[in-house]
Structures are given as C-alpha cells and as structure tokens.
Design an enzyme around this catalytic site. Structure first.
Site, PDB file in Angstrom:
ATOM      1  N   ASP A 108       0.807  -1.231   0.000  1.00  0.00           N
ATOM      2  CA  ASP A 108       0.000   0.000   0.000  1.00  0.00           C
ATOM      3  C   ASP A 108       0.836   1.276   0.000  1.00  0.00           C
ATOM      4  O   ASP A 108       0.390   2.310   0.470  1.00  0.00           O
ATOM      5  CB  ASP A 108      -0.938  -0.007   1.212  1.00  0.00           C
ATOM      6  CG  ASP A 108      -0.196   0.188   2.521  1.00  0.00           C
ATOM      7  OD1 ASP A 108       1.014  -0.071   2.559  1.00  0.00           O
ATOM      8  OD2 ASP A 108      -0.836   0.593   3.501  1.00  0.00           O
ATOM      9  N   GLU A 109       2.048   1.194  -0.543  1.00  0.00           N
ATOM     10  CA  GLU A 109       2.932   2.353  -0.484  1.00  0.00           C
ATOM     11  C   GLU A 109       3.862   2.375  -1.691  1.00  0.00           C
ATOM     12  O   GLU A 109       4.347   1.325  -2.114  1.00  0.00           O
ATOM     13  CB  GLU A 109       3.776   2.242   0.795  1.00  0.00           C
ATOM     14  CG  GLU A 109       4.223   3.531   1.363  1.00  0.00           C
ATOM     15  CD  GLU A 109       4.840   3.349   2.752  1.00  0.00           C
ATOM     16  OE1 GLU A 109       5.269   4.347   3.308  1.00  0.00           O
ATOM     17  OE2 GLU A 109       4.901   2.202   3.253  1.00  0.00           O
TER      18      GLU A 109
END
Length: 361
Positions: A108-109
């Site tokens: 998620d990054e």
DNA sequence: TCTGGGGTCCTAGGACCC
DNA sequence: TCTGGGGTCCTAGGACCC
C-alpha cells in the site's frame, strides 16, 4: 493508503462504515473452530484497523486477544490478501501514469519520481490532489501523500498528516520541517536505535543534524553517516523500479507449542512444499536452505546450509530442512517447546533455458 | 495482554585461498 | 619461533520495515 486493509473491507461491505473494524489473523481451520472458543483462539496480531478502532487504543501489531478485550464489539475480519493485492495493483496502475519512475515499497505504499511531471512547489500540490482525486473516484479509498526533494523526506511528510493528508516540503524548508520531529520518524530508526540516540541526548532530528558525525560513526558504523545526512535533509537515493528477490520463505506459528519431532517434521515438510511451489512459480533455483525456529520463550534461532550447486528439487529441500531441524529436537526431551517453524531459500538463481545454465545477478 | 508473516540489510567471526 | 595481507564465502544473530 490510509488503513489500507480495513478501508478495503469497509468499501466492500458498506455496513461497516463508521464502526471499529479490525483486520488480522486468518480464518481458523476446522480443527481450531471446533475448539471451545471458535474465533479468538487463533494466535495472531492486528494487521490494520480503522480509525474508529484506534479510538480504543488498538493499533497494528497488537495481539488480537488484547484487541478483543479492548473492544469486544469491533468487527474482526481475517486478512484477505488476494483481495488487497487486486486493489493494490489497480492503485499502482493509476500511480504509474503520474510518474517518471515508480517504486512500490509495500502493498500500500510507493515512491513516485515526479521530476518532469511537476513544475515548482505550487504545482506539486495540484499534482498530488489530482492523484488523490483519481484514487478516490476510481477506488473509493483515501491516501496520504508527501512531496519533497527526496525519498526520505517525502516518506516522513506522507506520515505527517493522516488520513487523507497532503504535505509538501519545499527544498528550502526541508531542514526546518525535520528539525522538531522525533528521531523515530526517520525510517530505519526503530526502538533500539531510538534508545541509543536518547542516551546520547538526541531526541529530535534537529539535534541529530548538528551532532558530531564522527561520534555517530563511532556508535552506528556507516549508518551513522547516513543518519546525519538524512537529519540534514540529504538523501541521494534513487527511485528504483527494479526489485530483485534475494530470498523466499514460509513460516508458521503452531496452534500449540511442541517438542514432538513428528509434528515438527510434518510442519517442515509442509513449509518446504509451499516454498518449493512458490519458487517454481517464479522460476528460481536455490543454493542455500535455512531453517528458523522460535521457542516458547520467543528466542529465535536459525540454521543454514549452502550447497555446492543450484538445486530445484523438493526432496532435497525437505531433506536439508529436516536435517537442520534435528539440532532443535534431538528427542532428549530437555529442549524448550517450539512455537514457530520457518523454511527459507536464498542464493537464488534463474535458469536460462536458451543457454541451459543458471544465471545469477 | 501474550505477542504474525514476509522481507532486507548489516555485522562479526571463521574457513579457505592466493 | 613467531608469524603478512587481501579477498571471498558462509553462518548466525539482530534491527528494522510494512
């Protein structure tokens, strides 16, 4: 992404909106379910929780059993990794359009090199807002963005306002932005390093920036130089698009601690099969096999064996992993009970079909 | 309260080779 | 009798990240 796993769960199931949602652990097996307490018997930790759950003091890495005590009425959901992976790749595809280069650092990054996409710091804000808008419209999810002259400051900035945050750190303001922040905000400074720095009287990034580099090097080796540079707003690292796998592993915490050799060997066999399937899928061969054991007192030990040449055989993997296991359960019964077993392969190579040889980096 | 799983990188010591 | 320097590879442990 903001509390990614729980945000995806809420998106998929809107009745959860506004409720404390806790994602963690896995779905219990049939055996585990027939035990007295069906759900919370599983040993696990919180992966992600909603902001509503955080109000109860719940946070990532907290044992699920404790989260349950803090908020028994929360919605507890097992980790649904295939779902999050699908959503993640859609988001990464959106980001790719905005970047000269993109480096995905986790599910998620990501870092985006936007050097040619952004013209000045005012435009930077507009640019980030466009990204946030598209992700919200297409995925129904919010994220927090940091824009800065380098990766480390951008990462710290992305954490500065959350959720749905946007922080732009202009180059000329970088040192002033960092100075008042606690040193733990620096990626790579964890509990241990933080403690050592504290003992040296360094609690804020500004203090680190003006500290004698030689003393930092004496204490932290070459990492000391890097810490000092980061504190002064300097980080020359590139956004790296290519990632190369160096190892692959599977590990499992047992339902109950044991020193029973047959239980442990069965577990090693299963893990070896999972590792084998995974490396086969990715086309890897291996030279090093490692076994990891965590005892009931949480001490961790590893044993590794490097072979003379590359292998891809399941039976070899199983045999070596079990050989390494013998040291930890020799049957004398004096050993501590074992809580977790892991199998890992490294020194990986890829078979080049045309040249019929193993290629390594 | 009772603590997951999958990774990377660094360090230090020992074996071995020239 | 006391003893080089440089390099690579391997192992084990530990810190850290998400």
């Amino acid at each position: 992404m903001d509390s990614f796993f729980s945000a995806v769960e809420v998106r998929e199931n809107p009745e959860l909106k506004g409720l404390p949602v806790i994602v963690g652990g896995r779905i219990g097996t049939e055996e585990e379910k027939t035990a007295e307490e069906p759900e919370r018997k599983i040993r696990g930790v919180v992966s992600t929780c909603s902001y509503e759950a955080r109000e109860y003091g719940i946070h990532s890495a907290m044992p699920l059993s404790r989260a349950y005590k803090l908020c028994p009425n929360a919605k507890f959901l097992p980790v649904n990794m295939p779902l999050y992976k699908r959503v993640s790749s859609e988001i990464m595809a959106i980001l790719r359009k905005y970047a000269d280069k993109i480096e995905q650092v986790s599910i998620d990054e990501a870092f985006l090199d936007a050097s040619t996409k952004v013209h000045g710091w005012t435009d930077a804000r507009e640019y980030a807002l466009r990204i946030k808008r598209e992700i919200l419209e297409k995925e129904g999810l919010t994220c927090s963005i940091g824009i800065a002259p380098n990766k480390t400051i951008a990462k710290i900035a992305s954490d500065f306002v959350k959720p749905d945050g946007l922080t732009v750190v202009e180059e000329e303001r970088a040192r002033d932005f960092l100075a008042p922040l606690p040193v733990k905000k620096i990626p790579g400074v964890g509990p241990k390093t933080n403690e050592v720095l504290k003992k040296m009287g360094i609690e804020r990034i500004g203090q680190l920036a003006s500290y004698d580099v030689q003393k930092l090097v004496a204490k932290f080796g070459k990492y000391g130089t890097r810490l000092h540079l980061i504190a002064n707003g300097i980080d020359e690292s590139e956004v790296e698009e290519e990632w190369e796998r160096k190892s692959l592993s599977r590990e499992r915490t047992l339902a109950v601690d044991t020193k029973d050799a047959s239980v442990l060997n069965n577990c090693v066999d299963e893990l070896a099969e999972e590792v084998y399937n995974a490396i086969k899928k990715e086309g890897f061969v291996f030279k090093t096999v490692a076994l990891k054991v965590k005892f009931e007192d949480f001490t961790v030990h590893t044993r590794a064996k490097t072979l003379k040449s590359f292998h891809s055989d399941l039976n070899i993997l199983k045999r070596i992993a079990k050989e390494l296991m013998t040291e930890f359960c020799d049957g004398t019964g004096k050993e501590k009970k074992i809580r977790l077993v892991g199998v890992r392969v490294s020194s990986l190579g890829v078979v080049d079909e045309k040249q019929r040889r193993v290629v390594t980096s």
